[in-house]
Design a protein around this motif. Structure first.
Motif, PDB file in Angstrom:
ATOM      1  N   ARG A 155       0.016   1.094   5.681  1.00  0.00           N
ATOM      2  CA  ARG A 155       1.064   1.000   6.711  1.00  0.00           C
ATOM      3  C   ARG A 155       2.420   1.289   6.059  1.00  0.00           C
ATOM      4  O   ARG A 155       2.760   0.680   5.056  1.00  0.00           O
ATOM      5  N   GLY A 172      11.629   2.526   2.523  1.00  0.00           N
ATOM      6  CA  GLY A 172      11.038   1.604   1.582  1.00  0.00           C
ATOM      7  C   GLY A 172      11.913   0.390   1.370  1.00  0.00           C
ATOM      8  O   GLY A 172      13.002   0.284   1.911  1.00  0.00           O
ATOM      9  N   VAL A 173      11.380  -0.524   0.580  1.00  0.00           N
ATOM     10  CA  VAL A 173      12.073  -1.770   0.257  1.00  0.00           C
ATOM     11  C   VAL A 173      12.160  -1.873  -1.258  1.00  0.00           C
ATOM     12  O   VAL A 173      11.151  -1.750  -1.948  1.00  0.00           O
ATOM     13  N   ASP A 191       9.779  -4.233   8.441  1.00  0.00           N
ATOM     14  CA  ASP A 191       8.420  -3.685   8.296  1.00  0.00           C
ATOM     15  C   ASP A 191       7.651  -4.455   7.225  1.00  0.00           C
ATOM     16  O   ASP A 191       6.500  -4.825   7.409  1.00  0.00           O
ATOM     17  N   PHE A 192       8.304  -4.659   6.087  1.00  0.00           N
ATOM     18  CA  PHE A 192       7.674  -5.363   4.967  1.00  0.00           C
ATOM     19  C   PHE A 192       7.211  -6.753   5.397  1.00  0.00           C
ATOM     20  O   PHE A 192       6.065  -7.129   5.172  1.00  0.00           O
ATOM     21  N   VAL A 200       4.180  -6.576   7.881  1.00  0.00           N
ATOM     22  CA  VAL A 200       2.921  -6.170   7.259  1.00  0.00           C
ATOM     23  C   VAL A 200       2.390  -7.278   6.350  1.00  0.00           C
ATOM     24  O   VAL A 200       1.206  -7.615   6.410  1.00  0.00           O
ATOM     25  N   THR A 255       6.756   1.496  -0.562  1.00  0.00           N
ATOM     26  CA  THR A 255       6.795   2.448   0.550  1.00  0.00           C
ATOM     27  C   THR A 255       5.591   2.355   1.486  1.00  0.00           C
ATOM     28  O   THR A 255       5.630   2.885   2.587  1.00  0.00           O
ATOM     29  N   ILE A 268       6.265   1.369   5.026  1.00  0.00           N
ATOM     30  CA  ILE A 268       7.332   0.380   4.929  1.00  0.00           C
ATOM     31  C   ILE A 268       8.655   1.136   4.904  1.00  0.00           C
ATOM     32  O   ILE A 268       8.934   1.881   3.964  1.00  0.00           O
ATOM     33  N   GLN A 269       9.443   0.961   5.953  1.00  0.00           N
ATOM     34  CA  GLN A 269      10.737   1.634   6.042  1.00  0.00           C
ATOM     35  C   GLN A 269      11.894   0.688   5.743  1.00  0.00           C
ATOM     36  O   GLN A 269      12.958   1.121   5.317  1.00  0.00           O
TER      37      GLN A 269
END
Length: 72
Positions: free
Chosen positions: A32, A3-4, A39-40, A43, A27, A34-35
């Motif tokens: 989709r 997550g972020v 990723d964030f 997306v 997350t 979010i790692q």
């Protein structure tokens, strides 16, 4: 858990309108995972403008969903 972490929420920005708070962990966006920040960014760049999409967050150890809407 990936997550972020939300560090800052700008007034009148998409995050503020979605109800995000500093310390929230994002997350999932539009189903989709979010790692990490990459990723964030990927997306969010692909989200349709003007349409709300679900975003799963962890706040104070509890999972929940908010609606994220990216405006032009």
């Amino acid at each position: 858990i990936g997550g972020v972490v939300v560090n800052r929420v700008f007034p009148n920005g998409a995050a503020a309108k979605a109800g995000l708070l500093g310390g929230d962990v994002i997350t999932l966006i539009n189903n989709r995972p979010i790692q990490n920040v990459a990723d964030f960014q990927q997306v969010v760049a692909s989200l349709p403008s003007g349409r709300a999409v679900p975003m799963r967050i962890i706040r104070n150890g509890r999972a929940g969903f908010v609606a994220l809407r990216i405006d032009d």
